[in-house]
Write an enzyme that holds these catalytic residues in place. Sequence first.
Site, PDB file in Angstrom:
ATOM      1  N   SER A   8      45.041  23.543  62.255  1.00 37.11           N
ATOM      2  CA  SER A   8      44.450  24.889  62.229  1.00 37.11           C
ATOM      3  C   SER A   8      45.069  25.745  63.323  1.00 37.11           C
ATOM      4  O   SER A   8      44.960  25.429  64.514  1.00 37.11           O
ATOM      5  CB  SER A   8      42.941  24.799  62.438  1.00 37.11           C
ATOM      6  OG  SER A   8      42.429  26.091  62.697  1.00 37.11           O
ATOM      7  N   HIS A  33      46.581  25.517  58.181  1.00 35.61           N
ATOM      8  CA  HIS A  33      45.249  26.070  57.905  1.00 35.61           C
ATOM      9  C   HIS A  33      45.063  27.349  58.719  1.00 35.61           C
ATOM     10  O   HIS A  33      45.250  27.351  59.939  1.00 35.61           O
ATOM     11  CB  HIS A  33      44.211  25.015  58.283  1.00 35.61           C
ATOM     12  CG  HIS A  33      42.795  25.378  57.990  1.00 35.61           C
ATOM     13  ND1 HIS A  33      42.223  25.193  56.747  1.00 35.61           N
ATOM     14  CD2 HIS A  33      41.824  25.910  58.780  1.00 35.61           C
ATOM     15  CE1 HIS A  33      40.955  25.583  56.790  1.00 35.61           C
ATOM     16  NE2 HIS A  33      40.692  26.027  58.015  1.00 35.61           N
ATOM     17  N   ASP A  35      42.488  30.495  59.683  1.00 40.35           N
ATOM     18  CA  ASP A  35      41.077  30.881  59.722  1.00 40.35           C
ATOM     19  C   ASP A  35      40.935  32.384  59.928  1.00 40.35           C
ATOM     20  O   ASP A  35      41.255  32.893  61.001  1.00 40.35           O
ATOM     21  CB  ASP A  35      40.380  30.155  60.880  1.00 40.35           C
ATOM     22  CG  ASP A  35      40.291  28.670  60.632  1.00 40.35           C
ATOM     23  OD1 ASP A  35      39.592  28.272  59.689  1.00 40.35           O
ATOM     24  OD2 ASP A  35      40.939  27.909  61.378  1.00 40.35           O
ATOM     25  N   MET A  37      38.363  35.551  60.214  1.00 41.68           N
ATOM     26  CA  MET A  37      36.942  35.811  60.519  1.00 41.68           C
ATOM     27  C   MET A  37      36.687  37.310  60.584  1.00 41.68           C
ATOM     28  O   MET A  37      37.610  38.093  60.809  1.00 41.68           O
ATOM     29  CB  MET A  37      36.592  35.188  61.876  1.00 41.68           C
ATOM     30  CG  MET A  37      36.927  33.726  61.980  1.00 41.68           C
ATOM     31  SD  MET A  37      36.467  33.082  63.591  1.00 41.68           S
ATOM     32  CE  MET A  37      37.229  31.450  63.492  1.00 41.68           C
ATOM     33  N   HIS A  66      41.457  30.064  54.952  1.00 42.38           N
ATOM     34  CA  HIS A  66      39.997  29.868  55.011  1.00 42.38           C
ATOM     35  C   HIS A  66      39.368  31.184  55.444  1.00 42.38           C
ATOM     36  O   HIS A  66      39.478  31.585  56.596  1.00 42.38           O
ATOM     37  CB  HIS A  66      39.711  28.738  56.015  1.00 42.38           C
ATOM     38  CG  HIS A  66      38.271  28.474  56.271  1.00 42.38           C
ATOM     39  ND1 HIS A  66      37.829  27.708  57.335  1.00 42.38           N
ATOM     40  CD2 HIS A  66      37.151  28.860  55.611  1.00 42.38           C
ATOM     41  CE1 HIS A  66      36.502  27.632  57.307  1.00 42.38           C
ATOM     42  NE2 HIS A  66      36.075  28.330  56.290  1.00 42.38           N
ATOM     43  N   MET A  68      36.398  33.312  56.419  1.00 36.86           N
ATOM     44  CA  MET A  68      35.008  33.328  56.905  1.00 36.86           C
ATOM     45  C   MET A  68      34.571  34.782  57.006  1.00 36.86           C
ATOM     46  O   MET A  68      34.306  35.297  58.100  1.00 36.86           O
ATOM     47  CB  MET A  68      34.940  32.617  58.263  1.00 36.86           C
ATOM     48  CG  MET A  68      35.062  31.118  58.146  1.00 36.86           C
ATOM     49  SD  MET A  68      35.499  30.349  59.705  1.00 36.86           S
ATOM     50  CE  MET A  68      37.275  30.434  59.550  1.00 36.86           C
ATOM     51  N   MET A 137      32.450  22.102  55.800  1.00 37.80           N
ATOM     52  CA  MET A 137      32.453  22.400  57.232  1.00 37.80           C
ATOM     53  C   MET A 137      31.672  21.311  57.968  1.00 37.80           C
ATOM     54  O   MET A 137      30.526  21.010  57.616  1.00 37.80           O
ATOM     55  CB  MET A 137      31.803  23.763  57.514  1.00 37.80           C
ATOM     56  CG  MET A 137      32.594  24.959  57.030  1.00 37.80           C
ATOM     57  SD  MET A 137      34.317  25.010  57.573  1.00 37.80           S
ATOM     58  CE  MET A 137      34.138  24.996  59.370  1.00 37.80           C
ATOM     59  N   ASP A 175      36.649  20.257  57.726  1.00 34.82           N
ATOM     60  CA  ASP A 175      37.100  21.168  58.784  1.00 34.82           C
ATOM     61  C   ASP A 175      36.067  21.208  59.900  1.00 34.82           C
ATOM     62  O   ASP A 175      34.904  21.536  59.663  1.00 34.82           O
ATOM     63  CB  ASP A 175      37.263  22.564  58.143  1.00 34.82           C
ATOM     64  CG  ASP A 175      37.794  23.613  59.087  1.00 34.82           C
ATOM     65  OD1 ASP A 175      38.178  23.287  60.226  1.00 34.82           O
ATOM     66  OD2 ASP A 175      37.844  24.785  58.652  1.00 34.82           O
TER      67      ASP A 175
HETATM   68  C1  DX5 Z   1      36.179  26.850  62.602  1.00 30.87           C
HETATM   69  C2  DX5 Z   1      37.451  26.815  61.806  1.00 30.87           C
HETATM   70  C3  DX5 Z   1      38.250  25.603  62.004  1.00 30.87           C
HETATM   71  C4  DX5 Z   1      38.666  25.335  63.451  1.00 30.87           C
HETATM   72  C5  DX5 Z   1      38.598  23.853  63.624  1.00 30.87           C
HETATM   73  O1  DX5 Z   1      35.358  27.846  62.148  1.00 30.87           O
HETATM   74  O2  DX5 Z   1      37.179  26.926  60.421  1.00 30.87           O
HETATM   75  O3  DX5 Z   1      39.371  25.551  61.142  1.00 30.87           O
HETATM   76  O4  DX5 Z   1      39.950  25.796  63.773  1.00 30.87           O
HETATM   77  O5  DX5 Z   1      38.829  23.554  64.949  1.00 30.87           O
HETATM   78  P1  DX5 Z   1      38.565  22.104  65.547  1.00 30.87           P
HETATM   79  O6  DX5 Z   1      39.431  21.142  64.787  1.00 30.87           O
HETATM   80  O7  DX5 Z   1      38.971  22.266  66.989  1.00 30.87           O
HETATM   81  O8  DX5 Z   1      37.094  21.817  65.383  1.00 30.87           O
HETATM   82 ZN    ZN Z   2      38.867  26.559  58.996  1.00 33.70          ZN
END
Ligand code: DX5
Ligand code: ZN
Length: 216
Positions: A8, A33, A35, A37, A66, A68, A137, A175
């Site tokens: 990620s 990956h 993320d 947000m 991903h 969010m 998650m 994840d």
């Molecule tokens: C959190 C993200 C993850 C995050 C995971 O909301 O969706 O992808 O980067 O990070 P780790 O592996 O450090 O928990």
């Molecule tokens: Zn993620």
Amino acid sequence: MNHLIAPSLLSADFSHLAQDIEMINRSEADWLHLDIMDGVFVPNISFGFPVLQHVAQLCTKPLDVHLMIVQPEKFIPEVKALGAMMMNVHYETCTHLHKVVGGIHDAGMKAGVTLNPATPVCLLADIVRDVDMVLLMAVNPGFGGQKFIEHTIDKVHELRELIAKTGSKAVIEVDGGVNLDTGRRLVEAGADVLVAGNAVFKAADREAMIRKLKEL
Ligand code: DX5
Ligand code: ZN
């Protein structure tokens, strides 16, 4: 199939993004990956499309995006323009999930549906045949480096059963809080893809950590 590893980018060094992406390119990572947000669905904001366009140009691995964010269907064209392989939307953000999944497929991408820790697997009964991936998650989304929620292992078992029962082709991605210990237990439970942020990017030897996660 052997399980896949998707580092990620959230845990990368944003002042040296190009170097970190080159490390991913060189490594045995299967996907990258990403993320996204919005500060509304989750209490944080990461990076948006102007940054990700540069990431996409540099990265040679398939992109696993991903989202969010609320109303993720608004951004199907932007995700497609990145050349993404997979677009994951949260179950909790889509009133008309079947329509959103269709829109992602129509755009030529694979569709993933993501569940928060408190959202039960059984809610997927009427959509699991239509998606390419379910993303579970294992932390409350919004931040890297959080503690793994143990109940996720039970959810992987439950999802494997639902997939078998319905004849779905969906793969299972997990994840949040993935490290060598939780990763091994997730793979044993039936996870197909492990996302890892801090475990990879805070490791002394990041490429070696990716290799170890693949060998679980
Ligand atoms: C959190 C993200 C993850 C995050 C995971 O909301 O969706 O992808 O980067 O990070 P780790 O592996 O450090 O928990
Ligand atoms: Zn993620």
